[in-house]
Motif scaffolding. Sequence first.
Motif, PDB file in Angstrom:
ATOM      1  N   SER A  17       0.833  -1.202   0.000  1.00 44.64           N
ATOM      2  CA  SER A  17       0.000   0.000   0.000  1.00 44.64           C
ATOM      3  C   SER A  17       0.869   1.253   0.000  1.00 44.64           C
ATOM      4  N   LEU A  18       0.309   2.294  -0.562  1.00 45.38           N
ATOM      5  CA  LEU A  18       0.911   3.621  -0.514  1.00 45.38           C
ATOM      6  C   LEU A  18      -0.201   4.648  -0.398  1.00 45.38           C
ATOM      7  N   ARG A  19       0.143   5.780   0.172  1.00 44.26           N
ATOM      8  CA  ARG A  19      -0.813   6.888   0.260  1.00 44.26           C
ATOM      9  C   ARG A  19      -0.176   8.111  -0.364  1.00 44.26           C
ATOM     10  N   LEU A  20      -0.758   8.580  -1.428  1.00 43.54           N
ATOM     11  CA  LEU A  20      -0.261   9.754  -2.121  1.00 43.54           C
ATOM     12  C   LEU A  20      -0.970  11.000  -1.622  1.00 43.54           C
ATOM     13  N   SER A  21      -0.245  12.100  -1.625  1.00 40.18           N
ATOM     14  CA  SER A  21      -0.814  13.390  -1.246  1.00 40.18           C
ATOM     15  C   SER A  21      -0.539  14.406  -2.340  1.00 40.18           C
ATOM     16  N   CYS A  22      -1.418  15.377  -2.428  1.00 38.84           N
ATOM     17  CA  CYS A  22      -1.243  16.445  -3.421  1.00 38.84           C
ATOM     18  C   CYS A  22      -1.718  17.749  -2.802  1.00 38.84           C
ATOM     19  N   VAL A  23      -0.810  18.682  -2.689  1.00 38.58           N
ATOM     20  CA  VAL A  23      -1.158  20.014  -2.193  1.00 38.58           C
ATOM     21  C   VAL A  23      -1.426  20.908  -3.386  1.00 38.58           C
ATOM     22  N   VAL A  24      -2.569  21.544  -3.352  1.00 36.00           N
ATOM     23  CA  VAL A  24      -3.000  22.405  -4.457  1.00 36.00           C
ATOM     24  C   VAL A  24      -2.877  23.860  -4.032  1.00 36.00           C
ATOM     25  N   SER A  25      -2.324  24.675  -4.879  1.00 32.48           N
ATOM     26  CA  SER A  25      -2.233  26.101  -4.574  1.00 32.48           C
ATOM     27  C   SER A  25      -2.686  26.896  -5.782  1.00 32.48           C
ATOM     28  N   GLY A  26      -3.002  28.148  -5.533  1.00 33.42           N
ATOM     29  CA  GLY A  26      -3.469  28.997  -6.616  1.00 33.42           C
ATOM     30  C   GLY A  26      -4.973  29.174  -6.557  1.00 33.42           C
ATOM     31  N   SER A  27      -5.502  29.689  -7.647  1.00 32.54           N
ATOM     32  CA  SER A  27      -6.905  30.044  -7.697  1.00 32.54           C
ATOM     33  C   SER A  27      -7.743  28.831  -8.098  1.00 32.54           C
ATOM     34  N   ILE A  28      -8.328  28.197  -7.122  1.00 30.02           N
ATOM     35  CA  ILE A  28      -9.224  27.087  -7.405  1.00 30.02           C
ATOM     36  C   ILE A  28     -10.533  27.317  -6.696  1.00 30.02           C
ATOM     37  N   SER A  29     -11.540  26.664  -7.179  1.00 34.77           N
ATOM     38  CA  SER A  29     -12.857  26.741  -6.571  1.00 34.77           C
ATOM     39  C   SER A  29     -13.101  25.487  -5.767  1.00 34.77           C
ATOM     40  N   ARG A  30     -13.780  25.636  -4.661  1.00 36.40           N
ATOM     41  CA  ARG A  30     -14.100  24.430  -3.873  1.00 36.40           C
ATOM     42  C   ARG A  30     -15.064  23.525  -4.633  1.00 36.40           C
ATOM     43  N   PHE A  31     -15.599  24.031  -5.719  1.00 36.33           N
ATOM     44  CA  PHE A  31     -16.509  23.217  -6.516  1.00 36.33           C
ATOM     45  C   PHE A  31     -15.775  22.416  -7.590  1.00 36.33           C
ATOM     46  N   ASP A  32     -14.499  22.694  -7.729  1.00 38.26           N
ATOM     47  CA  ASP A  32     -13.728  21.983  -8.740  1.00 38.26           C
ATOM     48  C   ASP A  32     -13.695  20.490  -8.442  1.00 38.26           C
ATOM     49  N   ILE A  33     -13.641  19.705  -9.508  1.00 38.35           N
ATOM     50  CA  ILE A  33     -13.443  18.271  -9.375  1.00 38.35           C
ATOM     51  C   ILE A  33     -11.939  18.016  -9.372  1.00 38.35           C
ATOM     52  N   TRP A  34     -11.455  17.331  -8.372  1.00 41.54           N
ATOM     53  CA  TRP A  34     -10.036  16.994  -8.290  1.00 41.54           C
ATOM     54  C   TRP A  34      -9.851  15.551  -8.761  1.00 41.54           C
ATOM     55  N   ALA A  35      -8.683  15.282  -9.294  1.00 40.77           N
ATOM     56  CA  ALA A  35      -8.469  13.952  -9.858  1.00 40.77           C
ATOM     57  C   ALA A  35      -7.009  13.533  -9.754  1.00 40.77           C
ATOM     58  N   TRP A  36      -6.820  12.241  -9.781  1.00 40.41           N
ATOM     59  CA  TRP A  36      -5.494  11.650  -9.898  1.00 40.41           C
ATOM     60  C   TRP A  36      -5.375  11.003 -11.265  1.00 40.41           C
ATOM     61  N   TYR A  37      -4.214  11.179 -11.870  1.00 42.18           N
ATOM     62  CA  TYR A  37      -3.895  10.590 -13.164  1.00 42.18           C
ATOM     63  C   TYR A  37      -2.575   9.821 -13.008  1.00 42.18           C
ATOM     64  N   ARG A  38      -2.307   8.962 -13.967  1.00 41.31           N
ATOM     65  CA  ARG A  38      -1.014   8.286 -13.970  1.00 41.31           C
ATOM     66  C   ARG A  38      -0.531   8.118 -15.398  1.00 41.31           C
ATOM     67  N   GLN A  39       0.772   7.978 -15.520  1.00 38.26           N
ATOM     68  CA  GLN A  39       1.362   7.855 -16.843  1.00 38.26           C
ATOM     69  C   GLN A  39       2.566   6.936 -16.792  1.00 38.26           C
ATOM     70  N   VAL A  40       2.569   6.021 -17.737  1.00 36.17           N
ATOM     71  CA  VAL A  40       3.712   5.139 -17.958  1.00 36.17           C
ATOM     72  C   VAL A  40       4.458   5.675 -19.174  1.00 36.17           C
ATOM     73  N   PRO A  41       5.782   5.708 -19.142  1.00 39.69           N
ATOM     74  CA  PRO A  41       6.529   6.222 -20.302  1.00 39.69           C
ATOM     75  C   PRO A  41       6.089   5.573 -21.595  1.00 39.69           C
ATOM     76  N   GLY A  42       5.824   6.407 -22.589  1.00 39.31           N
ATOM     77  CA  GLY A  42       5.385   5.903 -23.878  1.00 39.31           C
ATOM     78  C   GLY A  42       3.882   5.783 -24.020  1.00 39.31           C
ATOM     79  N   ASN A  43       3.175   5.947 -22.909  1.00 43.58           N
ATOM     80  CA  ASN A  43       1.712   5.862 -22.934  1.00 43.58           C
ATOM     81  C   ASN A  43       1.099   7.215 -22.605  1.00 43.58           C
ATOM     82  N   GLN A  44      -0.172   7.347 -22.943  1.00 46.70           N
ATOM     83  CA  GLN A  44      -0.883   8.572 -22.594  1.00 46.70           C
ATOM     84  C   GLN A  44      -1.220   8.572 -21.108  1.00 46.70           C
ATOM     85  N   ARG A  45      -1.339   9.766 -20.589  1.00 48.15           N
ATOM     86  CA  ARG A  45      -1.753   9.900 -19.201  1.00 48.15           C
ATOM     87  C   ARG A  45      -3.200   9.423 -19.073  1.00 48.15           C
ATOM     88  N   GLU A  46      -3.493   8.662 -18.029  1.00 50.47           N
ATOM     89  CA  GLU A  46      -4.853   8.153 -17.860  1.00 50.47           C
ATOM     90  C   GLU A  46      -5.435   8.609 -16.526  1.00 50.47           C
TER      91      GLU A  46
END
Length: 114
Positions: A17-46
Amino acid sequence: QVQFVESGGGSVQPGGSLRLSCVVSGSISRFDIWAWYRQVPGNQRELVASITSRTITNYADSVKGRFTISRDNAKKTAFLQMNSLKFEDTAVYYCNLKPPGEYWGQGTQVTVSS
């Protein structure tokens, strides 16, 4: 400009198991949808997982039942709890909005190997 700083990646064995964290800064709305993506070299980000301001979540079929996305609006932080990790989860993981904004963070590397 919205900025994302991901952390928490590492090397684990299959089933770990792992737990990832992401700190967001700048102008965002609390209504924004947040997401995690991943990418393997040579492939598109999913898209891996997303969460609305009302904590409605969606997951890619490949991670359903194993990953859990969450968010802390007050701390502007997103999380991705990853359990039962598989070899195919190896990738660089990024957070962003959904749909994604123009700028991406550096991501955090997740490596699943025995």
